[in-house]
Design an enzyme around this catalytic site. Structure first.
Site, PDB file in Angstrom:
ATOM      1  N   ALA A 228       0.793  -1.229   0.000  1.00 44.82           N
ATOM      2  CA  ALA A 228       0.000   0.000   0.000  1.00 44.82           C
ATOM      3  C   ALA A 228       0.823   1.276   0.000  1.00 44.82           C
ATOM      4  O   ALA A 228       0.365   2.303  -0.499  1.00 44.82           O
ATOM      5  CB  ALA A 228      -0.945  -0.001   1.198  1.00 44.82           C
ATOM      6  N   GLY A 231      -0.846   4.750   0.502  1.00 47.29           N
ATOM      7  CA  GLY A 231      -2.275   4.476   0.479  1.00 47.29           C
ATOM      8  C   GLY A 231      -3.087   5.150  -0.614  1.00 47.29           C
ATOM      9  O   GLY A 231      -4.321   5.111  -0.572  1.00 47.29           O
ATOM     10  N   GLY A 232      -2.438   5.731  -1.613  1.00 45.91           N
ATOM     11  CA  GLY A 232      -3.183   6.434  -2.654  1.00 45.91           C
ATOM     12  C   GLY A 232      -4.200   5.565  -3.373  1.00 45.91           C
ATOM     13  O   GLY A 232      -5.344   5.975  -3.611  1.00 45.91           O
ATOM     14  N   ASP A 249       1.719  -3.015   4.187  1.00 56.38           N
ATOM     15  CA  ASP A 249       3.015  -2.778   3.562  1.00 56.38           C
ATOM     16  C   ASP A 249       4.068  -3.452   4.425  1.00 56.38           C
ATOM     17  O   ASP A 249       3.955  -3.454   5.666  1.00 56.38           O
ATOM     18  CB  ASP A 249       3.317  -1.284   3.432  1.00 56.38           C
ATOM     19  CG  ASP A 249       4.419  -1.030   2.413  1.00 56.38           C
ATOM     20  OD1 ASP A 249       4.090  -0.670   1.267  1.00 56.38           O
ATOM     21  OD2 ASP A 249       5.606  -1.194   2.757  1.00 56.38           O
ATOM     22  N   ASP A 289       0.514  -3.939  -5.974  1.00 51.40           N
ATOM     23  CA  ASP A 289       1.204  -2.824  -6.642  1.00 51.40           C
ATOM     24  C   ASP A 289       2.686  -3.007  -6.339  1.00 51.40           C
ATOM     25  O   ASP A 289       3.217  -2.446  -5.386  1.00 51.40           O
ATOM     26  CB  ASP A 289       0.668  -1.497  -6.120  1.00 51.40           C
ATOM     27  CG  ASP A 289       1.221  -0.297  -6.872  1.00 51.40           C
ATOM     28  OD1 ASP A 289       1.780  -0.495  -7.968  1.00 51.40           O
ATOM     29  OD2 ASP A 289       1.095   0.826  -6.368  1.00 51.40           O
ATOM     30  N   CYS A 342       4.281   0.569 -11.901  1.00 48.13           N
ATOM     31  CA  CYS A 342       4.399   1.824 -12.648  1.00 48.13           C
ATOM     32  C   CYS A 342       5.622   1.752 -13.561  1.00 48.13           C
ATOM     33  O   CYS A 342       6.331   2.733 -13.757  1.00 48.13           O
ATOM     34  CB  CYS A 342       4.466   3.029 -11.721  1.00 48.13           C
ATOM     35  SG  CYS A 342       5.768   2.966 -10.478  1.00 48.13           S
TER      36      CYS A 342
END
Length: 388
Positions: A228, A231-232, A249, A289, A342
């Site tokens: 996380a 936390g976005g 996390d 992520d 990303c």
């Protein structure tokens, strides 16, 4: 500070970064040691440093060297700024150019230099992006825009546009996601604005917003954001669902801001320690992520591009294989696993998912979301997998 003095400070900071210090730390240390510099000075110097780091190799060709002085010279030449208004401009300006420096070098960069990538990475970048490789690399030379996410459970995008405009912050609706706003003017005012303080808007790149909008979420699902960080993405999912989201996390310190951000946004996020994770499972959807090179966001953190090595990429691949397997183990029967990075590198995306599916044939991948870095958003990758 004069404009020339700002460039001189940027040269000094760049030399520190080139010696191995992270850019943010170098900028912070410079600001602490030069308290006479105003906020406008600090912002301008920061822009100069990051403009150079985004295009370090091509500017080195234009400036005829690879130290801070040559890179700033290359920046001036690229941007059409007369060099004598900076070098030798008096006061605290950089020293005047030597005759050798004043000679404009022959501009014949290699493809990797033109793309502002390390030589070892250019073939990997080409293999990952195909005929878009150079276009995406050149996009990373430019400054990234500031995007905002509107919490649609609490407001409409148009209302928040109007509220921001009243504070001198002009925005445009993002064309690709209904939560998104693109800041046009006064981005530095956003953090002090009333919509931000009210928790109705959050700073979040459009790529992440597009990805969260693509997830098959509905109220009542048990959803976990496994990696996380701040936390976005958990905040975006919680706003969509209006039910609690779990966040974890491996480094709990990264989640420090989640509780106050969730309270401000009016959503519920339950943070889990590593010890509590198994007890809270299973989950209907797990978002992984994964830690990655960040290659889709290098215009925001350009020094990360120069710190990446083949060895570090291999280490990231190992971590990615571990966290996707961990996420799968936390899914309920018939649950969904969303793997995201990303990054735009195949080694961190399709290769990781392909290896996981080959080892776990009961999992099946849906077509991936693949975003290249553009003017409208960062680079991003996400694929949703389902067991059975």
């Amino acid at each position: 500070m004069t404009p020339a003095a700002r460039y001189a400070s940027a040269i000094a900071i760049l030399d520190t970064v080139l010696a191995g210090e992270p850019a943010e730390r170098a900028l912070t240390n410079w600001a602490r040691s030069n308290r006479f510099a105003g906020s406008g000075d600090r912002a301008a110097i920061r822009d100069h440093v990051y403009d150079v780091l985004r295009a370090r190799r091509s500017l080195g060709v234009a400036g005829g060297g690879d130290d801070g002085r040559a890179l700033v010279l290359g920046l001036l030449r690229r941007d059409g700024i007369p060099v004598d208004t900076v070098f030798g401009a008096g006061g605290h300006a950089p020293a005047a150019l030597t005759p050798q420096e004043a000679q404009v070098p022959a501009m014949d960069p290699s493809p990797a230099q033109a793309a502002d990538l390390p030589d070892w990475l250019w073939p990997i970048w080409q293999a990952s992006l195909g005929d878009q490789a150079m276009t995406c690399a050149l996009t990373q030379q430019q400054r990234a825009g500031l995007h905002l996410r509107v919490n649609l459970s609490r407001a409409t995008r148009q209302v928040e546009q109007d509220r921001l405009q009243a504070e001198g912050i002009a925005t445009l609706p993002h064309p690709d996601v209904d939560t998104g706003l693109i800041v046009q003017d006064n981005p530095r005012r956003v953090a002090g604005s009333k919509p931000f303080a009210d928790g109705v808007i959050e700073v979040q790149d459009a790529a992440s917003q597009i990805a969260m909008a693509a997830l098959p979420l509905s109220p009542g699902l048990r959803v976990l954001d496994l990696c996380a960080g701040g936390g976005g993405k958990a905040l975006a999912m919680a706003d969509r669902m209006q039910t609690p989201v779990f966040a974890h996390d491996i480094d709990p310190r990264r989640m420090t801001d989640i509780a106050p951000r969730a309270a401000r946004a009016g959503v519920q996020i339950k943070t889990l320690t590593s010890q509590a994770l198994q007890g809270a499972a299973p989950f209907d959807l797990v978002l992984v992520d994964a830690p990655c090179s960040g290659s889709g966001t290098w215009r925001r953190t350009p020094d990360a591009k120069w710190r990446l090595t083949p060895e570090r990429l291999s280490e990231l691949n190992r971590i990615q294989a571990e966290v996707i397997a961990q996420g799968a183990a936390l899914c309920a029967p018939g649950g969904l696993l969303a793997y995201a990075t990303c990054s735009v590198l195949q080694a961190e995306n399709d290769a990781v998912v392909g290896t996981f599916v080959a080892r776990n044939p009961d999992w099946h991948a849906r077509p991936p979301l693949r975003l290249h870095p553009t003017k409208e958003h960062d680079g991003f990758y996400m694929v949703v997998l389902q067991r059975g």
